[in-house]
Enzyme design. Structure first.
Site, mmCIF file in Angstrom:
data_model
loop_
_atom_site.group_PDB
_atom_site.id
_atom_site.type_symbol
_atom_site.label_atom_id
_atom_site.label_comp_id
_atom_site.label_asym_id
_atom_site.label_seq_id
_atom_site.Cartn_x
_atom_site.Cartn_y
_atom_site.Cartn_z
ATOM 1 N N GLN A 78 0.844 -1.193 0.000
ATOM 2 C CA GLN A 78 0.000 0.000 0.000
ATOM 3 C C GLN A 78 0.881 1.245 0.000
ATOM 4 O O GLN A 78 1.280 1.751 1.048
ATOM 5 C CB GLN A 78 -0.940 0.012 1.205
ATOM 6 C CG GLN A 78 -1.943 1.129 1.094
ATOM 7 C CD GLN A 78 -3.069 0.992 2.092
ATOM 8 O OE1 GLN A 78 -3.190 0.020 2.814
ATOM 9 N NE2 GLN A 78 -3.911 2.001 2.120
ATOM 10 N N PHE A 79 1.169 1.736 -1.208
ATOM 11 C CA PHE A 79 2.045 2.898 -1.347
ATOM 12 C C PHE A 79 1.441 4.145 -0.716
ATOM 13 O O PHE A 79 2.166 5.061 -0.328
ATOM 14 C CB PHE A 79 2.395 3.154 -2.821
ATOM 15 C CG PHE A 79 1.276 3.751 -3.627
ATOM 16 C CD1 PHE A 79 1.179 5.124 -3.778
ATOM 17 C CD2 PHE A 79 0.328 2.945 -4.241
ATOM 18 C CE1 PHE A 79 0.156 5.692 -4.518
ATOM 19 C CE2 PHE A 79 -0.694 3.487 -4.987
ATOM 20 C CZ PHE A 79 -0.784 4.876 -5.129
ATOM 21 N N THR A 80 0.126 4.192 -0.545
ATOM 22 C CA THR A 80 -0.513 5.392 0.007
ATOM 23 C C THR A 80 -0.155 5.633 1.470
ATOM 24 O O THR A 80 -0.432 6.708 2.001
ATOM 25 C CB THR A 80 -2.051 5.335 -0.149
ATOM 26 O OG1 THR A 80 -2.550 4.183 0.532
ATOM 27 C CG2 THR A 80 -2.450 5.281 -1.615
#
Length: 151
Positions: A78-80
């Site tokens: 989850q890059f966010t």
């Protein structure tokens, strides 16, 4: 590396109409990777997560690790997690590693988690895919760990 760890009764990842992975009682681990992350972060984080005492013992006290509770683990990229919201209302993801850096580190993290758990491979989402993540948070228990704040 940043992680959000949620103690769950069950969790799953669906891509399109197919269930890619699912677990029963255990942990859902959301992981975000940045360029500065490396093997030291991976090893420290995997050891820390596997030994977190967030599962109840016989007296109902959070005193057991996922290993001791015989729980399962689902890891989702989850890059966010590296979103910056300092300016304006649109998050910036400039600190999130690009796929050519993030994918090998994500795979190494998943491998290390499997080794630490003694269950290889662990359940995972699919890096970069549009995933639907379902979970029943147990407690709720949610822990955030950032390897840049080890000290």
């Amino acid at each position: 590396m940043k992680t959000v760890i949620q103690r769950v009764r069950h969790a799953s990842v669906t891509i399109g109409d197919l269930v890619k992975a699912e677990i029963k009682t255990g942990m859902l681990v959301l992981v975000g990777i940045e360029d500065a992350d490396g093997n030291e972060d991976i090893e420290w984080l995997a050891r820390k997560i596997c030994n977190l005492r967030i599962f109840d013992d016989a007296q109902g006290v959070m005193n057991r690790s996922v290993l001791e509770a015989d729980g399962e683990v689902l890891i989702v990229s989850q890059f966010t997690l590296h979103a910056s919201t300092k300016k304006g209302n649109r998050p910036s993801y400039i600190r999130a590693a690009k796929p050519e850096i993030a994918i090998p580190l994500y795979e190494r993290f998943c491998d290390e988690m499997g080794l630490q758990l003694g269950r290889h491979p662990v359940q995972t989402g699919e890096f970069g895919a549009d995933m639907q993540v379902r979970l029943l948070n147990d407690g709720p228990v949610t822990i955030i760990i950032d390897t840049k704040n080890k000290e």
